[in-house]
Design a protein around this motif. Structure first.
Motif, PDB file in Angstrom:
ATOM      1  N   GLU A   1       0.844  -1.202   0.000  1.00 15.76           N
ATOM      2  CA  GLU A   1       0.000   0.000   0.000  1.00 15.76           C
ATOM      3  C   GLU A   1       0.879   1.252   0.000  1.00 15.76           C
ATOM      4  O   GLU A   1       0.533   2.268  -0.622  1.00 15.76           O
ATOM      5  CB  GLU A   1      -0.898   0.015   1.250  1.00 15.76           C
ATOM      6  CG  GLU A   1      -2.018  -1.033   1.242  1.00 15.76           C
ATOM      7  CD  GLU A   1      -3.182  -0.628   0.387  1.00 15.76           C
ATOM      8  OE1 GLU A   1      -3.411   0.581   0.219  1.00 15.76           O
ATOM      9  OE2 GLU A   1      -3.863  -1.535  -0.157  1.00 15.76           O
TER      10      GLU A   1
ATOM     11  N   ARG B   1       3.772   1.452  -1.303  1.00 13.58           N
ATOM     12  CA  ARG B   1       4.622   1.356  -2.498  1.00 13.58           C
ATOM     13  C   ARG B   1       6.091   1.190  -2.135  1.00 13.58           C
ATOM     14  O   ARG B   1       6.964   1.685  -2.827  1.00 13.58           O
ATOM     15  CB  ARG B   1       4.443   2.616  -3.395  1.00 13.58           C
ATOM     16  CG  ARG B   1       3.017   2.795  -3.881  1.00 13.58           C
ATOM     17  CD  ARG B   1       2.888   3.932  -4.886  1.00 13.58           C
ATOM     18  NE  ARG B   1       1.510   4.219  -5.211  1.00 13.58           N
ATOM     19  CZ  ARG B   1       0.717   5.023  -4.517  1.00 13.58           C
ATOM     20  NH1 ARG B   1       1.194   5.642  -3.452  1.00 13.58           N
ATOM     21  NH2 ARG B   1      -0.543   5.219  -4.879  1.00 13.58           N
TER      22      ARG B   1
ATOM     23  N   SER C   1       8.379  -1.404  -2.376  1.00  8.08           N
ATOM     24  CA  SER C   1       8.521  -2.752  -2.942  1.00  8.08           C
ATOM     25  C   SER C   1       9.623  -3.536  -2.257  1.00  8.08           C
ATOM     26  O   SER C   1       9.452  -4.721  -1.945  1.00  8.08           O
ATOM     27  CB  SER C   1       8.817  -2.671  -4.439  1.00  8.08           C
ATOM     28  OG  SER C   1       7.787  -1.956  -5.059  1.00  8.08           O
TER      29      SER C   1
END
Length: 1749
Positions: free
Chosen positions: A879, A881, A883
């Motif tokens: 959520e 971002r 990664s």
């Protein structure tokens, strides 16, 4: 069953002194006889008289002889006898259990009339019959009697059923009445059952029927509802008298009836469902049997006689001895007595359902009985005499029985365990289990009495190897399931069934408490475990420790002691318990603490005083402490408070002891003041509730007694102010406010600000409450209160104080909630973040600060990672971002699939470094394909290849390498790797690498180098199969050279070179191995050859020994001879088999003969004892001189053969003279004769014959003649000429022979003359024997050419009369044949007649045959199908012959379907009462009632014919021996049915008789056992519908539809009979074979029934009359009274009866008059015919009728 006379118990007297009654006791131990002098004699079961007593009259003033004893019975407990007397009284005498006990009257019942019979079926209940017809009941407990039912007729007999739950009484008017105390679910009716034709003095109630007999000398067996099953009629037997008494066997399978000098026995056949009569027991001079009594076990029958004798008989079907220990006596099909031959004890095994006992076995250390019937299983314990019978469907005898438990039998069958408790007739339980070991099943059945006396039956068993189930067998439900982690190998419940012990394969012992469902592991390495019998003490062994749990409730407390051996058992008795331990060769007993065991027993028995006394003798140890605790708990439960006080004192629980002491003082005081149990006083009960901390109960007890103060005082003492205030509030106590103030003050004094705050809150003072909460340091509670009240939220200062306190206390989330509530989002978000309440923070941020959401999500993820909740953090990172963080979290959380998903979304550079980590995980899971894919994605192909290589998956590694490397590089890589593996000794891995790169030769070379020949061969076979054989051979040679002979052998044999193997072993001197190889691989004789060579190499005696050992000595000698090694053969024969020497000489001689060495051969032949062979050798070589020499010297018998051989040589050279000389020298003139014959020199032949063989001269001449004939030298004339010459020369015999040789030629007259001449000469000149032979030869020849008279004349010349007659008969000259027979030998007259008949028959000349043999003529008519002529001819004969052929014709017609013609036949000729005709009549009846188109007026004549034939038959039956037989009754029923059908057809022709026709159709329904049910119901329904009886129509047609469905299904099982309950319409009817109503009519009915049922306007009930019964039913269900049927309608006649002269025939007046009126008005001829028939049938018409003449 057979009766065998055993002994006479009481000798008969000279006059009448009848035994009035007899009885056996229920326990089979006593037998009572009452004689005419009113004395009761008592015998034991062996027939010894042991006691007697006199009966007494009702009133002594009438004297001792004023009465007779008419009934006597033992009580069910065998200690009393009831005596029924004619002076209106019943006495019950107590006779005691032992012989000689004093006899006292314990009951008496005075009656209003004489007692006639008596039974005692159940405890306290005596049933008896009176002369006035009442059947009454006397209750010995209440000493009162009452009437069961009353009749108006003297009670002549009384009997009970096998169970004693039902009674039957027989009365003087023939009535038999049935009454049930309990019908046991049979549903059988009560009341009047049947009217017997005479008083049923002999009455017995067997299992399947009731048997009655009396003075009419007939025995009748009635079914359960009173219909006649069978009749045994002895009324025509002049030897039989009336039947006086009967008795049924206790099993109800046999009935014995007594008459004069005879006992008749009836046995029930279960298979045929009928009574079969056994051979009657006839005893001359026994006189009338007056009483019968059957022993309760069925083994003995006693008969009392008119003269006072009592005879005892043995009743037995068969006997057998079982294992020489038990005697099995089958006293009935369903009853067996098992007797122990050593102890003499007996057990009666009986099927309560009457099934036949098939086989009895005695198992389980010869203690338990097992027997099968068709549907049940019988089990029994011989020691305790407890027997069971349970339903059991046979399974081919595959059951396994376990008798380890004394109370219950365990039966295993097809994976199912069934438990049967001895003495119970229901299975205790049944469970599925595959584990049949008794150690894996535990059953406890009421084994120890517990305080709560209730049934306790439990089972523990294995569901599977790791799961135990415990079942309550009473309720049939599961009370526990234990899933264990390893296999269970032993289990056992304790005796009370509350605890389960089990041990697993790891020798861990576990205890499971069933009530609390808790499992405890109590011991490791357990090698022995056992409950101590009679207690809950447990003994186990752990290595060298003996472990004892004296109190299993505390499994952690175990007493351990060291032992030096293995526990082998437990022994308890004599006040001590010992554990037996095997220590080497000795057994040592370790005594347990009996005191501790005793404590457990006392507790279980509920004797707490004894338990206390015992515990006071013990020192305080952990075990003792546990016992005191247990006792205290139990004493409190049992309200034994003094014992509980003592327990708590012992345990040092001073407070409880003191509290109980005070309680006891209260209880004692109450007990002293008021008496009774002080423990029931309310204060005591309340204090006990307080002791158990059940204050609510104590409060309830106080309030029940209105002791409010005491309740409040209790709560105040306990500082339970809330409850105290609640009581005060509830009861409206005046001190309520004071209490509240006191409570608040106490809270403040004791610094309980929180509780005080709650109190203020409950009273609605929020501010005060918040102040107290904050003071108590509880800002969260303050915040909660503020949040719920809007007015408090408005107080900013207050809120600020609370938030400050919350932040100070780090209660950030609650502070955030408060800030959010007062609309301060910024401060709220800060607090949420600080308090890690990210859910609320994110929700708030989405509404107030959207930009902050991403940051919060990342922070939330970081927080979760810190909390080690990596999997939860992943989504938050996604959520946010982040990664990389998401990937790291996924990897950390081992969420590999999620990690792959995220990586696949990333750019290649980012993902590359993570893929190998995931790949390593999948490689570790051996999911190589996924790992390979991930390695490739991460640019790490080399790692993937390494992975496959390490996993040994060379093919995949090679495939992958080929994709990313040059082939030569791959080969180099693999070969290098393989060589590395080879160096490490990993040859298999190396091989796989070589093979992977197609270099198998390198692998083969490697294996050869390392001498791993098996692997080398395997690879050669796989890759070069064509070289396999050569490789084996090569290896064989190499190994042979190295001296590895066994390995070489293997390879030679694989190369199929067994000879090389044999040669290898031979060259090495290993003959035995060579022999074995040759035997195994070299065919049938190779091993013999090797054995021979072996023996030859040894020579002498060693060779003989070897060959003897191998069993090849003679074979070796033969082999030596075959191979021309004669010296070796002679040596072997000389040493071992001397009898073979001649044979070897013979073979050697033959060898020399073949070699041409004749002189040496001659010597050997002579040594072999075969000189003849030498002679033959010389003959063969035509050395006649040498042959002659040897023959003369050694074999004189052969001289002739030498001469014959020489003669043959001369003959070949045509030197006949020389040959003849030689043959005559050899004394073989026959050979010379043969040689001359062969050469055609007949003159020389005849000369030799005449000189040397005169006996053969005649034959030679004949042969010569034959030869001449063949060559055509003679014709017929030639023979005749020759014959004449012989005749002239007086050679008559030869002349006759010549004449006889003449055979048929062109002229038959010449032939006839020659044969006649031969016969004439023979008769005149030859001896009688020869002349007889000639005539016998000539006669048939003459007959053959048609000269019958000539042949006959010849025969007559020699008195061959039969042959002469045969000749005339063959020539069809019957008159001549008859004349010869009549004049010369009358014996043959019948013979001629018989053949004449056969001739006429064969010629079909029947009309001629009639005059000779009528029966034969009739049979011929039948054969030719000329039935009319046959019957016409038979009519002229007698009645018997006529009806034989009428029956044959009728049978023929019925087969052809011509039942109407068959009927006409009997109409014409009458119906005789021959039993062999009965089936024909029945078949005609069945065909007509089944035929279509008979329900109409036109069918009248058909029905009238059937009726008249049946009437004629019944009239004939009355006069025959079949009168009153079942067949007679059946034909009477058929006559009635035919009459109804005929009357119905007549009524159908007259409109006003429509209802009569309908009623007849309805009446016919009661005979559906003889009629097609579907047709009958269809006709009844349609008739009812036609006259508007719609209710009946609906019910009948509905039944019709049910029947059609049943016919289609082939079974009547689904029929519902509820509509026909209480009617006489039968339920059990034959299923019709086909539908009798066409489909169209069936559909019409279906539609009508459906329409009516949809309307619901009809009531589905049959109409009832004033009896309350169905109007067409003859029997009233309520009373059982049967009405007569009306002759016109078939309906019951209830009133206005017109009776006819013939008994049982009547008509309803209204119906009769209606019928007469219809005849008057319609002049119907068919109705007049009906009237005419009724007149014939019923013996004339009543006076009310009139004539139609």
């Amino acid at each position: 069953m057979q009766l065998k006379h055993l002994r006479t118990l009481l000798s008969p007297q000279d006059g009448a002194a009848k035994v009035t009654c007899m009885a056996w006791s229920q326990n089979n131990a006593k037998f009572a006889v009452c004689t005419v002098d009113r004395v009761v004699l008592l015998y034991d079961e062996h027939g010894e008289r042991r006691d007697k007593f006199s009966t007494k009259p009702a009133d002594m003033k009438y004297g001792r002889k004023s009465y007779m004893v008419k009934g006597m019975a033992f009580s069910p407990d065998s200690t009393k006898i009831a005596i029924g007397q004619t002076d209106n009284i019943i006495y019950v005498y107590k006779i005691g259990e032992d012989w000689g006990d004093k006899k006292v009257i314990c009951n008496k019942f005075i009656q209003t009339s004489a007692v006639t019979c008596l039974q005692w079926p159940a405890e306290y209940i005596i049933v008896f019959g009176l002369a006035e017809g009442k059947v009454r009941l006397a209750n010995t407990k209440t000493n009162k009697s009452s009437t069961i039912y009353g009749t108006d007729s003297y009670v002549v007999s009384l009997t009970t059923n096998c169970s004693g739950k039902g009674i039957l009484s027989g009365h003087a008017d023939g009535t038999i009445v049935r009454y049930f105390f309990d019908d046991e679910g049979s549903g059988e009716s009560q009341g009047k059952l049947v009217s017997h034709p005479c008083p049923p003095y002999a009455l017995a109630w067997a299992t399947n029927s009731i048997v009655a007999a009396g003075c009419d000398r007939r025995i009748v067996a009635y079914g359960k509802e009173g219909h006649v099953l069978q009749t045994f009629d002895y009324s025509r037997d002049p030897q039989e008298r009336e039947f006086t008494t009967a008795a049924a066997s206790p099993g109800g399978q046999s009935v014995v009836l007594g008459s004069y000098d005879r006992l008749r026995v009836l046995n029930w056949s279960p298979r045929r469902s009928i009574w079969e009569e056994a051979r009657p027991k006839e005893i001359a001079n026994l006189y009338t049997i007056t009483a019968l009594a059957w022993k309760r076990d069925g083994s003995r029958l006693c008969a009392g006689t008119l003269c006072g004798g009592v005879e005892q008989f043995d009743c037995c079907l068969r006997r057998s001895i079982y294992k020489n220990k038990f005697e099995l006596t089958y006293v009935g099909p369903s009853q067996v007595i098992v007797k122990n031959l050593s102890s003499g004890t007996r057990v009666v095994l009986k099927s309560h359902y009457g099934y036949e006992v098939e086989e009895v076995k005695i198992l389980g250390k010869e203690r338990y009985l097992v027997a099968h019937t068709s549907d049940t299983l019988l089990l029994g314990d011989l020691n305790t005499n407890r027997l069971s019978e349970v339903a059991w469907q046979g399974s081919g005898g595959n059951e396994k029985y376990f008798f380890e438990n004394e109370n219950v039998c365990m039966i295993f069958n097809a994976g199912e365990l069934t438990l049967v408790e001895y003495g119970s007739n229901d299975t205790l339980g049944s469970v599925r289990t595959e584990f049949m070991n008794p150690h894996l099943i535990s059953v406890r059945i009421n084994e120890r009495c517990q305080r709560v006396m209730e049934d306790n039956k439990k089972l523990a068993y294995l569901v599977d190897i790791k799961t135990i189930a415990i079942v309550d067998l009473i309720g049939g439900y599961n009370i526990g399931t234990i899933s264990h982690e390893s296999r269970v190998d032993w289990l056992e419940l304790n005796e009370t069934g509350h605890k389960l012990l089990f041990r697993d394969r790891k020798l861990r012992l576990h205890l499971y408490d069933i009530e609390s469902c808790s499992k405890t592991m109590i011991l490791n390495f357990c090698s022995y475990v056992q409950w101590v019998p009679g207690s809950d003490v447990l003994v186990a062994q752990n290595r060298n420790n003996l472990c004892v749990w004296y109190n299993i409730e505390a499994p952690e407390r175990v007493t351990m002691s060291s032992i030096r051996g293995d526990v082998i058992g437990l022994e308890r008795g004599g006040g001590k318990t010992e554990v037996m331990v095997s220590e080497g060769v000795t057994t040592v007993a370790y005594t347990l603490d009996e005191g501790l065991i005793e404590f457990g027993t006392a507790i279980d028995d509920g004797n707490y005083t004894r338990a206390t006394a015992f515990l006071e003798t013990l020192e305080m140890t952990p075990e003792t402490e546990a016992m005191w605790k247990t006792l205290s708990k139990l004493a409190l439960e049992a309200k034994q408070l003094h014992i509980a006080e003592r327990c708590f004192s012992a345990l040092g629980h001073v407070a409880k002891a003191r509290f109980l002491h005070e309680t006891n003082e209260i209880a004692d005081q109450v007990s002293r003041e008021y008496g009774g149990e002080g423990t029931d006083f309310y204060q005591v009960r309340a204090r006990l509730a307080m002791l158990e901390k059940n204050y609510k109960l104590a409060e309830m007890i106080f309030l029940e007694q209105n002791a409010i103060e005491e309740a409040m005082a209790m709560y105040q003492e306990l500082h339970r102010w809330d409850e105290c205030i609640a009581v005060a509030e509830a009861k409206g106590h005046p001190a309520l406010e004071k209490l509240r103030r006191g409570y608040y003050q106490w809270l403040m004094d004791t610094k309980q600000e929180e509780r005080a705050g709650e109190l203020q809150e409950s009273q609605g003072d929020g501010l005060a409450a918040i102040s107290l909460y904050l003071k108590a340091g509880l800002p969260a509670k303050a915040a909660r209160l503020v949040l719920t009240r809007e007015e408090l939220l408005a107080n900013t200062e207050l809120v600020e104080r609370i938030t400050t306190a919350l932040i100070k206390g780090e209660l950030y989330e609650r502070a955030g909630d408060l800030f959010e509530k007062i609309r301060n989002p910024k401060r709220a978000l800060e607090c949420y973040c600080k308090g890690n309440a990210f859910v609320k923070a994110v929700e708030l941020a989405r509404l107030a600060f959207p930009a902050e959401v991403v940051r919060l999500e990342e922070a939330w993820g970081d927080h979760l990672v810190q909390q080690k909740q990596l999997d939860a953090a992943i989504n938050h990172y996604i959520e946010a971002r982040c990664s990389i963080k998401a990937i790291e979290a996924a990897l950390g959380a081992r969420q590999w699939k999620k990690a792959i998903y995220i990586l696949d979304l990333q750019d290649r550079n980012t993902a590359c470094k993570y893929y190998p980590r995931v790949a390593q995980h999948y490689a570790s899971l051996q999911e190589y394909e996924i790992a390979e894919e991930l390695y490739i994605k991460g640019d790490r192909t080399k790692d993937a290849i390494d992975m496959y290589t390490q996993a040994g998956r060379w093919e995949q590694a090679h495939k992958l390498a080929m994709k990313c490397m040059r082939p030569e590089d791959v080969s180099v890589l693999y070969i290098t790797q393989a060589q590395e593996m080879e160096k490490q000794g990993k040859y298999r891995e190396a091989e796989r690498l070589y093979v992977t790169v197609d270099e198998p030769d390198l692998a083969i070379t490697m294996f050869k180098k390392h001498k791993l020949y098996d692997d080398m061969i395997r690879l050669v076979g796989k890759h070069h199969p064509d070289l396999l054989s050569d490789t084996h051979l090569h290896l064989g040679k190499e190994l042979e050279a190295e001296g590895r002979l066994q390995e070489a052998e293997y390879h030679y044999l694989e190369a199929q070179e067994w000879k090389a193997t044999v040669n290898m072993y031979r060259s090495s001197g290993l003959w035995e191995e060579a022999y074995q190889v040759a035997k195994a691989h070299g065919g049938a004789s190779a091993h013999k050859h090797v054995a021979y060579l072996w023996a030859k190499s040894l020579g002498g005696k060693a060779a003989v020994r070897l060959l003897n050992k191998l069993g090849l000595l003679e074979a070796a000698i033969d082999h030596a001879a075959d191979n021309c090694s004669f010296e070796f053969a002679f040596e072997l024969a000389r040493l071992a088999v001397k009898h073979k020497t001649p044979e070897i000489h013979l073979r050697y001689a033959m060898y020399l003969e073949d070699e041409g060495k004749f002189e040496e051969a001659e010597a050997e032949f002579i040594r072999a004892g075969k000189p003849k062979e030498a002679v033959l050798m010389f003959v063969h070589n035509q050395d006649w001189e040498a042959a002659q020499r040897v023959a003369e010297a050694h074999d004189p018998d052969s001289v002739a053969e030498v001469l014959v051989g020489q003669a043959r040589g001369a003959l070949e050279e045509k030197d006949f003279q020389k040959a003849e000389g030689l043959l005559l020298r050899a004394q073989r003139p026959g050979l010379a004769l043969n040689y001359y014959k062969e050469a055609g020199l007949w003159s020389d032949a005849l000369r030799i014959c005449k000189d040397y063989m005169p006996g053969q001269l005649e034959a030679l001449q004949e042969e010569y003649e034959r030869e001449a004939t063949k060559k055509g030298a003679r014709s017929v004339e030639g023979f005749v000429e020759q014959a004449r010459q012989w005749e002239q020369a007086g050679e008559y015999s030869r002349a006759v022979d010549c004449y006889l040789k003449v055979r048929e030629s062109g002229s038959s007259s010449l032939v006839e003359k020659c044969w006649m001449k031969a016969a004439e000469l023979a008769i005149k000149f030859l001896p009688p024997q020869r002349s007889l032979e000639v005539v016998r030869a000539v006669g048939p020849q003459l007959i053959g050419i048609g000269k019958h008279s000539a042949a006959a004349e010849l025969y007559l010349n020699l008195d061959l009369i039969k042959e002469a007659i045969d000749a005339f008969m063959e020539g069809e000259e019957w008159n001549k044949a008859k004349r010869v027979a009549k004049e010369l030998d009358p014996r043959y007259e019948d013979y001629v007649d018989q053949h004449y008949k056969e001739f006429l028959k064969n010629q079909g000349k029947v009309d001629s045959l009639v005059g000779v043999d009528v029966v034969a003529a009739l049979d011929l008519y039948v054969e030719q199908g000329q039935w009319d002529k046959c019957i016409e001819t038979a009519t002229k004969q007698n009645y018997k012959i006529l009806h034989k052929y009428v029956a044959l014709y009728a049978t023929h017609l019925i087969r052809e379907g011509g039942y109407a013609q068959a009927l006409a036949l009997y109409v014409q000729h009458g119906a005789p009462a021959n039993p062999q005709n009965f089936n024909i009549y029945k078949r005609i009846f069945a065909d007509i009632v089944s035929s279509p188109g008979t329900n109409c007026a036109e069918a009248y004549h058909c029905w009238a014919d059937l009726r008249d034939v049946l009437f004629n038959l019944c009239e004939n039956l009355v006069k025959s021996s079949e009168a009153n037989s079942p067949a007679h009754e059946e034909f009477e029923t058929m006559l009635l049915i035919a009459h109804y059908y005929a009357t119905r057809s007549a009524a159908q022709s007259v409109k006003q008789l429509e209802t009569v026709a309908a009623r007849l159709s309805v009446s016919l329904l009661r005979h559906t056992q003889l009629l097609p049910a579907d047709k009958a119901f269809y006709e009844a329904g349609t008739a009812a519908k036609a006259v508007g009886w719609e209710n009946m129509a609906f019910i009948f047609l509905n039944r019709f539809l049910d029947l059609t469905d049943a016919i289609d299904e082939g079974t009547l099982d689904a029929l519902d009979h509820s509509d026909f309950q209480d009617t006489d319409i039968p339920f059990e009817v034959p299923l019709p074979a086909k539908q009798h109503v066409p489909e169209a009519q069936r559909e019409e009915v279906r539609d009508w029934v459906l329409t009516v049922s949809m309307d619901q306007r009809l009531e589905q009930v049959l109409p009832h009359d004033e009896r309350g019964a169905y109007e067409a039913s003859l029997v009233a269900a309520s009373t059982g009274v049967q009405a007569l049927p009306c002759l016109i309608t078939g309906y019951p006649i209830l009133r206005n009866k017109i009776e006819f002269k013939r008994p049982g025939k009547a008509a309803n007046k209204d119906n009769w008059n209606k019928f007469l009126m219809a005849i008057k008005t319609s002049h119907s001829s068919v109705c007049q015919d009906v009237l005419k028939f009724i007149s014939q049938w019923c013996g004339g018409l009543p006076s009310t009728s009139f004539s139609f003449q």
